[in-house]
Design a protein around this motif. Sequence first.
Motif, mmCIF file in Angstrom:
data_model
loop_
_atom_site.group_PDB
_atom_site.id
_atom_site.type_symbol
_atom_site.label_atom_id
_atom_site.label_comp_id
_atom_site.label_asym_id
_atom_site.label_seq_id
_atom_site.Cartn_x
_atom_site.Cartn_y
_atom_site.Cartn_z
ATOM 1 N N GLY A 378 -3.189 3.476 7.878
ATOM 2 C CA GLY A 378 -1.880 3.069 7.369
ATOM 3 C C GLY A 378 -1.202 2.035 8.243
ATOM 4 O O GLY A 378 -1.181 0.843 7.946
ATOM 5 N N THR A 382 -1.940 -2.103 8.242
ATOM 6 C CA THR A 382 -0.808 -2.906 7.739
ATOM 7 C C THR A 382 -0.379 -3.934 8.781
ATOM 8 O O THR A 382 -0.184 -5.124 8.457
ATOM 9 C CB THR A 382 0.378 -1.993 7.382
ATOM 10 O OG1 THR A 382 -0.043 -1.034 6.416
ATOM 11 C CG2 THR A 382 1.532 -2.806 6.812
ATOM 12 N N ALA A 569 6.282 0.830 6.879
ATOM 13 C CA ALA A 569 5.752 0.651 5.534
ATOM 14 C C ALA A 569 4.294 1.083 5.453
ATOM 15 O O ALA A 569 3.829 1.577 4.424
ATOM 16 C CB ALA A 569 5.882 -0.807 5.107
ATOM 17 N N ILE A 573 2.653 3.477 2.552
ATOM 18 C CA ILE A 573 1.521 3.050 1.720
ATOM 19 C C ILE A 573 0.397 4.085 1.784
ATOM 20 O O ILE A 573 -0.174 4.475 0.764
ATOM 21 C CB ILE A 573 1.020 1.664 2.162
ATOM 22 C CG1 ILE A 573 2.066 0.589 1.849
ATOM 23 C CG2 ILE A 573 -0.309 1.319 1.482
ATOM 24 C CD1 ILE A 573 1.774 -0.763 2.471
ATOM 25 N N TRP A 574 0.077 4.551 2.993
ATOM 26 C CA TRP A 574 -1.010 5.526 3.121
ATOM 27 C C TRP A 574 -0.658 6.840 2.432
ATOM 28 O O TRP A 574 -1.475 7.438 1.734
ATOM 29 C CB TRP A 574 -1.316 5.788 4.594
ATOM 30 C CG TRP A 574 -2.553 6.624 4.770
ATOM 31 C CD1 TRP A 574 -3.838 6.206 4.890
ATOM 32 C CD2 TRP A 574 -2.596 8.065 4.821
ATOM 33 N NE1 TRP A 574 -4.690 7.271 5.009
ATOM 34 C CE2 TRP A 574 -3.954 8.435 4.969
ATOM 35 C CE3 TRP A 574 -1.627 9.068 4.755
ATOM 36 C CZ2 TRP A 574 -4.365 9.749 5.048
ATOM 37 C CZ3 TRP A 574 -2.030 10.390 4.832
ATOM 38 C CH2 TRP A 574 -3.381 10.721 4.990
ATOM 39 N N ALA A 577 -0.970 6.602 -1.336
ATOM 40 C CA ALA A 577 -2.349 6.491 -1.817
ATOM 41 C C ALA A 577 -3.163 7.753 -1.574
ATOM 42 O O ALA A 577 -4.206 7.947 -2.212
ATOM 43 C CB ALA A 577 -3.028 5.297 -1.147
ATOM 44 N N LEU A 587 0.662 7.108 -5.826
ATOM 45 C CA LEU A 587 0.513 5.701 -6.205
ATOM 46 C C LEU A 587 0.143 5.580 -7.675
ATOM 47 O O LEU A 587 0.716 4.763 -8.408
ATOM 48 C CB LEU A 587 -0.561 5.037 -5.329
ATOM 49 C CG LEU A 587 -0.915 3.579 -5.643
ATOM 50 C CD1 LEU A 587 0.297 2.672 -5.415
ATOM 51 C CD2 LEU A 587 -2.071 3.105 -4.774
ATOM 52 N N ALA A 610 2.163 -2.791 -6.225
ATOM 53 C CA ALA A 610 1.731 -3.586 -5.065
ATOM 54 C C ALA A 610 2.877 -4.454 -4.554
ATOM 55 O O ALA A 610 3.076 -4.583 -3.329
ATOM 56 C CB ALA A 610 0.535 -4.449 -5.445
ATOM 57 N N LEU A 613 5.360 -1.997 -2.820
ATOM 58 C CA LEU A 613 4.850 -1.548 -1.522
ATOM 59 C C LEU A 613 4.646 -2.713 -0.559
ATOM 60 O O LEU A 613 4.568 -2.508 0.658
ATOM 61 C CB LEU A 613 3.524 -0.801 -1.709
ATOM 62 C CG LEU A 613 3.614 0.526 -2.463
ATOM 63 C CD1 LEU A 613 2.227 1.122 -2.667
ATOM 64 C CD2 LEU A 613 4.502 1.519 -1.719
ATOM 65 N N ILE A 624 -3.279 -4.328 -1.404
ATOM 66 C CA ILE A 624 -2.819 -3.101 -2.067
ATOM 67 C C ILE A 624 -3.370 -3.036 -3.487
ATOM 68 O O ILE A 624 -3.767 -1.955 -3.964
ATOM 69 C CB ILE A 624 -1.273 -3.025 -2.072
ATOM 70 C CG1 ILE A 624 -0.741 -2.851 -0.650
ATOM 71 C CG2 ILE A 624 -0.791 -1.866 -2.942
ATOM 72 C CD1 ILE A 624 0.766 -2.925 -0.537
ATOM 73 N N SER A 628 -5.778 -0.146 -4.874
ATOM 74 C CA SER A 628 -5.420 0.638 -6.054
ATOM 75 C C SER A 628 -6.555 0.663 -7.070
ATOM 76 O O SER A 628 -6.883 1.725 -7.623
ATOM 77 C CB SER A 628 -4.152 0.056 -6.692
ATOM 78 O OG SER A 628 -3.086 0.038 -5.775
ATOM 79 N N MET A 635 -6.029 0.151 2.623
ATOM 80 C CA MET A 635 -6.112 -1.268 2.292
ATOM 81 C C MET A 635 -7.408 -1.873 2.807
ATOM 82 O O MET A 635 -7.872 -1.546 3.901
ATOM 83 C CB MET A 635 -4.926 -2.027 2.891
ATOM 84 C CG MET A 635 -3.609 -1.755 2.200
ATOM 85 S SD MET A 635 -2.333 -2.925 2.731
ATOM 86 C CE MET A 635 -2.273 -2.568 4.463
#
Length: 716
Positions: A378, A382, A569, A573-574, A577, A587, A610, A613, A624, A628, A635
Motif C-alpha cells: 500500500g 504508492t 492514501a 487503496i490497499w 482492494a 473497491l 481510480a 483513489l 489503480i 482493479s 498496484m
Amino acid sequence: MGLTHQSTGKQVLNEMFNVQLNTPDEKVVALAGNPNTGKSTVFNSLTGMNQHTGNWPGKTVTNAQGRYSHKDKKFVLVDLPGTYSLLANSVEEEVARDFICFGKPHATVVVTDATCLERNLILVLQILEITKEVVLCVNLMDEAKRKGIEVDLQRLSSILGIPVVGTNARDGVGLEELKNTVHQVAAGDMELSPLKIQYGEELEEILKTIESKIEKVVEEQINSRWVAIQLLNGDNSIRESLSMFLKKHLLDTKDLDHCLEEIEDFLQEKNLKQQEVQDRIVSSIVKQSEEIHKKVTKIKNEKYNQMDRKIDDVLTSRIFGIPIMIALLGIVFWITLEGAEYPAGALAAFFSAMEVPISSFVLGLGAPEWLHGILVLGVYRTLSWVIAVMLPPMAIFFPLFTLLEDLGYLPRVAFNMDSFFKKACAHGKQALTMCMGFGCNAAGVIACRIIDSPRERLIATITNNFVPCNGRFPILISMAVIFIGGTAAGFTQSLLATSAVLGVIILGVISTLVVSKILSKTILKGLPSSFTLELPPYRKPQIGRVIVRSIFDRTLFVLGRAIMVAAPAGVIIWIMANVFIGDISILDHGAAFLDPFARLIGMDGYIIMAFILGLPANEIVIPIIVMSYLATGAMLELDSLEALRELLVANGWTWLTAVCVMIFTLMHFPCGTALLTIRKETQSFKWTFASFMIPTAAGIIVCFVVAQTVRLLGLV
C-alpha cells in the motif's frame, strides 16, 4: 500619551513580521527594489543556502529571509516583495512600505537596474522619505556597459546624500563593497543626508502645518513628514498600519483628526480634488527622478535596446506571438517527457528492486500479512509511484520553465495572453500561473500570488486545474497513443497522438477562459483590474542558479507535499482492494455503485473509482485501473502499452472511453497536493471546496455531452 520602546523595534519584528533575531546585536537589513533588477540574485549571493521562505503574517506574499556574517557581525537580510512604488496600491507595496517604516531595519538596500535607472529612482526617492539608513545598489553594471550606458555613481551618491555601490551580482562583482557599506550604515558610522523632495509651494505649506501635529502623535518613532505626505495623498491604509504597528488607537486621536480636517479645509480653500493632489505628489517624484537621471547617466549608444525591441516585434506580434509561444511550450513538453522517460524507468526499477528486501525485513520482524500489505503493497508502492513518476518530469520542467523566466520570456507570454484574459474579465498575469501549472498545479496555485487583486487571484486559483500537470500527461499520452493513434503506424501514429494531446491542452485553455468569465460574472463579480506589465531586457540566464533554485524552491517543495498526501492514501487503496464484504472487495462494491453513473459519462465504475483513489496524485490512476481489472489487490504496471491496450479492450474500452478518460483527466478535482496548497493559500475551506467542485462539474458535463452525442450518432 507617547509610544514606548517595547511597542517598536524587536517586538514588532517578531510579532508583526516574523523576523526572529538569534542574538540581540544581530542587524536587520531590508532588501527592496523593482521587479527584474536582480534583487533575488543579490539576496541569494549574500545569503547562499542560509535562507528560508514563507508568507508574511496574514498575507499571501512570499517572505524570504536569510543570514550572512561580515566583519564579525551577523545580519538578517529580509527580501521585500518587488514593487515599483510604496503608494500601497497592492499587497506587495503595503508589505514593503510597512516593513521599512515600522520594522525599523538597521539599513535598507535598494537594488536598481543600471540600464533603466530613471524608473527605479522613483522607489528610491519614496524610501528616502521614510528612512535615511539607505544603501543604493546599482546592479547590472555589466549590462549597462554592454549597452553603452555610463552611470556616475559618485555624483549619484552626492545628489541623493546616501552611499551608492555598483554591482554585477551574477558574477559577484561589487558585493564585498556592498557588504562593507551596509556594515557602516547599520552601525551608524556613516554621515547621511538624504535628498528631500519638494512638492510645490502649496503642498509644502500644508505639509509643514500638519507635520508638527503628527509629530506629537508618533513622537519621532517614524518620519512625521512621510506620514503627513501619505495622509495628504489620501492613503487610507496608513491609519490602519499606524494603529497596528505602533499600538496606538490613532482612529480616536484628536490630533490626527485635526490634521485630516485641515487637509480637507486646505483642499476646499485651494479648490483642489484629491486626485489632483495625488497627481502633484507623483509628478514631483517622477520629475525629480528624471532630473537626477539626466545628471548622472550618459548614454553613448541611443539604440542600445534596439535588438530587444526587434525580438519583441516578433515574439509579441499578433501574427507570430501565439504560435511561437505554443511551439516553445511544445518543445518544453517534448524535452520533459522524453527526458523523464529514462530516469523515471530507472527510479521505478530501483524501487521495485528495493521492495524485495523491504518485504523480507517487514515479514522478518514477524509482522502479520495485513500489516505487510498496508506498509509495503500500500504505502511503499504508492510512494514509489508518486516519486518515480513525479520527480523526473518536475526536475526537468521546472528548470526549463525557470530558464525562460530568467531569460525574460515569461512576461512576453503574459503580454500575448493579456487580451484573452481581459475578455474573460480575468488578470493577464494568470497566463504565467497557467504556464507554471503545466509542471504542477500546486506550483501554479502558489504562482497566483503575483496577482494583486484578491478576486482575480481566486479566479486564477480555482481555474488552474484546467491546465494538465505533468502527472496527468502519462494518462493523456497513453490514451492518445493506444486509441487515437493506434489505427495508424509510424509517423502518422505519433502525429495523431500528438494532435490529440494538443487538442486536450487547447480545450484546457478554452475551459480556463470560459470558467473565468462565468466566475467573474457570478460568485466573483467585479471589474478586471489594470496592471503594469514590464517587458524586461533579455538576459543571459545563469544555468547553475536556475537548476538549484528550481530544484529546491519548486521541485522538492511540491514533491514533499505530494508525499504527505500519498502516504495515507496508500493505506486506503490497499484496504479498499483487500477488505471484503461478503465475497466482494470494498473497491468492487464502490465500482458497482458508481457504474450506472459512469456509463452515462462514457466510462465505467472502476475508472471513476481510480480517479477518486488517485486523489493523492494523478500518476497512480492507471495503476489503480490495472489493479482493479486484474483483481491483484495491489498496484502494478504492465510491461508495455500493447499489454495495457489488450487489458483495456478486454474490459470493454473503446475510443469513446479513451476520449472521455482524457477529458475527465483534464477536468476533474485537483490532486491532494494542489488542494492542500489551495487551502493554505486561500485560508478558506469554502474556496478549496469550490476548487474541487467546479472543474469536476465541468468534466462531468462535457463527458456526458460527448458520450451521449457519439452514441446518438451511432459512432460506437
